[in-house]
Design a protein around this motif. Structure first.
Motif, PDB file in Angstrom:
ATOM      1  N   ILE A   1     -35.075  23.731 -84.223  1.00  0.00           N
ATOM      2  CA  ILE A   1     -34.897  23.547 -86.069  1.00  0.00           C
ATOM      3  C   ILE A   1     -33.667  24.180 -86.235  1.00  0.00           C
ATOM      4  CG2 ILE A   1     -35.389  25.187 -87.998  1.00  0.00           C
ATOM      5  CD1 ILE A   1     -38.628  24.933 -87.141  1.00  0.00           C
ATOM      6  N   GLU A   2     -33.507  25.158 -85.657  1.00  0.00           N
ATOM      7  CA  GLU A   2     -31.473  25.543 -86.042  1.00  0.00           C
ATOM      8  C   GLU A   2     -30.352  24.769 -86.133  1.00  0.00           C
ATOM      9  OE1 GLU A   2     -33.386  27.552 -83.743  1.00  0.00           O
ATOM     10  OE2 GLU A   2     -34.107  29.102 -85.289  1.00  0.00           O
ATOM     11  N   THR A   3     -30.534  24.071 -84.587  1.00  0.00           N
ATOM     12  CA  THR A   3     -29.301  23.091 -85.096  1.00  0.00           C
ATOM     13  C   THR A   3     -29.561  22.147 -85.655  1.00  0.00           C
ATOM     14  OG1 THR A   3     -30.168  23.478 -82.150  1.00  0.00           O
ATOM     15  CG2 THR A   3     -27.948  21.535 -83.470  1.00  0.00           C
ATOM     16  N   GLY A   4     -30.948  21.661 -86.476  1.00  0.00           N
ATOM     17  CA  GLY A   4     -30.920  20.666 -87.285  1.00  0.00           C
ATOM     18  C   GLY A   4     -30.706  21.016 -88.351  1.00  0.00           C
ATOM     19  N   VAL A   5     -31.043  22.424 -89.073  1.00  0.00           N
ATOM     20  CA  VAL A   5     -30.148  23.143 -90.131  1.00  0.00           C
ATOM     21  C   VAL A   5     -29.038  22.326 -90.549  1.00  0.00           C
ATOM     22  CG1 VAL A   5     -30.258  24.619 -91.701  1.00  0.00           C
ATOM     23  CG2 VAL A   5     -32.338  24.142 -90.442  1.00  0.00           C
ATOM     24  N   VAL A   6     -28.450  22.897 -89.138  1.00  0.00           N
ATOM     25  CA  VAL A   6     -27.208  23.341 -88.798  1.00  0.00           C
ATOM     26  C   VAL A   6     -26.325  21.573 -88.877  1.00  0.00           C
ATOM     27  CG1 VAL A   6     -24.517  23.590 -87.820  1.00  0.00           C
ATOM     28  CG2 VAL A   6     -26.243  25.011 -87.914  1.00  0.00           C
ATOM     29  N   ILE A   7     -26.964  20.404 -88.565  1.00  0.00           N
ATOM     30  CA  ILE A   7     -26.463  19.490 -89.177  1.00  0.00           C
ATOM     31  C   ILE A   7     -26.162  18.963 -90.225  1.00  0.00           C
ATOM     32  CG2 ILE A   7     -26.970  16.671 -87.678  1.00  0.00           C
ATOM     33  CD1 ILE A   7     -28.189  17.919 -85.477  1.00  0.00           C
TER      34      ILE A   7
END
Lengths: 133, 591
Positions: free
Chosen positions: B151-157
């Motif tokens: 989820i964190e990577t998704g938010v950053v993208i």
């Protein structure tokens, strides 16, 4: 230009009737010159506008709070396209009415604004219709 | 190709498109940054408004809410769409005639007060961040479920993409990206809906399919079948409502007033060339929204049928593959309470707490074992409502590219709303706080720089909220509507339709409205969630509907205080006269 010319009904383009000379020097956000603005009965326009709002907002309240909630259950005794009518209003009907209300508002106001001379039609269009051909 | 590979390709392509638009639409002035230069065609603006306003929650959650609550859930549809009538009739044309850049700017000028402007900015930032947190979370969820990244990577993208087009292109970039996003999301929503409608009724139009007869030869209509299934299993009958009338009215009103008071939606109507365009544009916006919103009830009904048929009284070992897939992502859980190996789907929560807490162990039939306490209910299934839209393509056995399309659509819905919100935050900070309040002498170039910096800071804060969410997506969004209804909508409408409401009245009204609503919501959701039920609610109105009372309180306070204090100065009254007349709006001007 003399009064008699007017009463003869002869249009004379001698510079007095054509009052766009001044308007052309005004900033682009006002194509009605000062003279025209003072002639417009803005109060009458505003009253007409408020009347439109009262009619359309009553319809809006009737559809959303009435058909959508208050007598939605009662409407279920009728049916439309396989739906109980009240249920149809909650799922689709109110939304279709809302779209219709906004477009009716748009066209109704357009008409009122033209009648009161406060519309925001393009300047070019104004000159076209205003100039005798 | 696998659904995941296709999802990467579809989402990647849509991102490339958004970034391409961002580069094409770079802006050089504050006017372009705030209102796209004021030259957006009304149909284009309508489409952008639709994408702006339809959020991750609209795309993912509303069909789920409706599927599980039936008729009761429809009040959300009525509320959210009805707000556009208020917006078109009471706000959009007048604010367009006012012809500046932001909502707090109108409140500050109309109430001739820096304090009023600052209070409006505070309300706006509060509303926008509440709303944006839900969007970033939505982006993260889509990434984690469709693309199986954290989820964190998704938010950053997601943050990086929004950064590109919001910071570079401002309102101009956002407008044209939102048009693209609308096309992506409406296509992604309609394709599975049409397939499901054909699957159940042979009718390719989902809106009509919902009222049609089933194609299984039973002679029942979709709605009769749903009523039968829900009643048989002991659920509330699908087409019969259970919510109290007063609460339904309050929720519908709060959502309508709230929709009309959302700053990121209002500001879209500053971008069209003329006053009449603002009205027309609101009509187009609602029409574009209704394409999706009239489809939602059909999606809800078909997925409820699908879910019940493929889950209830089906042996876990023979369940369709999508059940295991979504169980692995934590959106479905099953606990074999009666030990028969068959899934029973009944009313009530299967466990406590409601959301499953999974252990690492697998049970007898290969199901994920949960460590929640069990309830007395015969229900053995937990189903997250968001699954209704996300799992639809698989439930309806559609090809993999449809799954990928839904992923791209959900991301589009979340990003378009997030970008719109970021823009109003950054323009309020740069324009209302800096230029109009604290640093009136800064140049246009400097202001633009501050606007971009503010957008960057806002993106970072939003991302932080996305990674550490305050509550779940739809709940958070519902609060934003309540606050918009109670704080921003009343002073704007009163400012247009009354010349008597003055500075003190408006400021006091906004503060009372905002804080009373906020207090009620916080009390019932965070301080005393155990008494969050109709018995304890004030007048039987739920926290979702309390914005209506907040707005009424706002108006009452403003009217009473204005009555006992001096009338607004003559030039303000003249300004009100001017914004009431459509003629001479020109392009949004600077001062």
């Amino acid at each position: 230009m003399t009064r008699s010319a007017d009463s003869n009904g002869q249009p004379e383009n001698d510079g007095e009737i054509y009052h766009h000379d001044e308007a052309e020097n005004l900033p682009p956000h006002s194509h009605h010159d000062d003279e025209t603005l003072s002639e417009i009965d803005t109060d009458a326009y505003w009253r007409a506008n408020v009347k439109v709002l009262v009619v359309l907002l009553s319809t809006w309240a009737f559809v959303s709070f009435g058909c959508g909630v208050l007598f939605s259950d009662w409407l279920d005794q009728f049916s439309i396209g396989g739906f109980p009518l009240g249920f149809w209003f909650t799922q689709q009907g109110t939304m279709l009415c809302f779209v219709a209300i906004i477009f009716i508002y748009h066209f109704w106001m357009k008409k009122i604004e033209r009648a009161h001379g406060v519309d925001d039609d393009d300047v070019e269009q104004k000159i076209d219709t205003g100039a005798p051909s | 190709m696998s659904a995941q590979t296709l999802s990467f390709i579809f989402v990647g392509l849509s991102f490339a498109l958004y970034i391409g638009i961002a580069i094409w639409s770079r802006v050089g002035s504050t006017k372009e940054f705030y209102v796209a230069g004021g030259g957006v065609h009304p149909v284009v603006n309508g489409m952008a408004t639709a994408a702006d306003w339809m959020s991750a929650a609209s795309f993912l959650s509303v069909a789920g809410i409706l599927a599980f609550t039936g008729r009761d859930g429809a009040v959300y549809l009525v509320g959210w769409t009805g707000g556009y009538v208020l917006l078109a009739l009471l706000l959009a044309p007048y604010l367009r005639k006012f012809g500046r850049f932001t909502v707090p700017e109108f409140i500050g000028d109309r109430y001739y007060s820096k304090l009023a402007r600052v209070v409006a900015v505070v309300c706006l930032i509060f509303i926008s961040f509440t709303y944006i947190a839900g969007q970033m979370r939505g982006v993260g969820i889509v990434f984690s479920r469709f693309l199986e990244v954290e989820i964190e990577t998704g938010v950053v993208i997601g943050m990086a993409i929004v950064f590109c087009y919001a910071v570079l292109g401002g309102m101009k970039g956002i407008t044209y990206t939102q048009v693209a996003q609308y096309c992506v999301l409406i296509f992604a929503f309609m394709v599975p809906a049409i397939f499901m409608s054909i699957m159940w009724t042979d009718n390719p139009i989902p809106q009509l399919g919902l009222g049609d007869k089933l194609n299984d030869g039973s002679g029942l209509s979709v709605l009769q079948k749903l009523d039968q299934v829900t009643t048989d299993l002991g659920f509330n009958t699908y087409t019969v409502g259970t919510r109290s009338t007063i609460d339904s009215l309050a929720i519908a009103a709060a959502l309508m007033i709230g929709t009309a008071g959302l700053p990121h939606v209002i500001v879209r109507f500053f971008t069209v060339p003329k006053v009449s365009d603002a009205r027309k544009s609101a009509g187009y916006a609602l029409a574009f929204i209704c394409i999706m919103y009239t489809t939602i009830p059909a999606v809800a009904a078909f997925s409820r049928l699908n879910l019940t048929e493929s889950v209830n009284e089906v042996a876990y070992s023979e369940a369709p593959a999508w059940i295991e897939k979504w169980e692995n992502t934590g959106l479905i859980a099953w606990k074999d309470k009666n030990g028969d190996g068959i899934m029973q789907y009944r009313p009530g929560h299967a466990f406590s707490p409601t959301k499953p807490i999974f252990t690492e162990v697998r049970g007898t039939y290969g199901e994920r074992v949960i460590s929640n306490e069990l309830t007395d209910s015969a229900n053995e299934i937990y189903v997250d409502r968001d699954i209704m839209v996300m799992a639809n393509p698989e439930i309806a056995q559609l090809p993999n590219w449809v799954i990928a399309l839904v992923a791209a659509g959900a991301v589009a819905a979340a990003l378009s709303t997030a970008a719109g919100l970021l823009l109003v935050i950054s323009s309020s900070v740069a324009h209302d706080l800096m230029k109009r309040t604290f640093m009136p002498d800064i140049s246009d170039k400097k202001e633009l720089l501050y606007a971009r910096l503010a957008a960057v800071v806002a993106i970072l804060i939003a991302g932080w909220f996305g990674i550490n969410p305050p509550a779940f997506v739809a709940q958070v969004v519902a609060f934003a509507f309540g606050m918009a209804a109670a704080s921003l909508f009343p002073p704007i409408v009163m400012g247009i339709f009354s010349k008597r409401i003055n500075r003190s009245g408006a400021v006091a009204g906004m503060l009372v409205g905002l804080f009373s609503t906020l207090a009620y919501i916080i009390y019932f959701n965070f301080i005393a969630p155990e008494i969050n039920n109709p018995e304890h609610w004030f007048l039987g109105i739920s926290p979702t509907g309390i914005g209506t009372l907040g707005a009424a309180l706002n108006v009452a306070v403003a009217v009473v205080i204005s009555r006992f204090t001096a009338a607004p100065p003559q030039e303000v009254q003249n300004m009100v006269d001017d914004i009431r007349i459509p003629a001479g709006a020109g392009v949004a001007h600077e001062h």
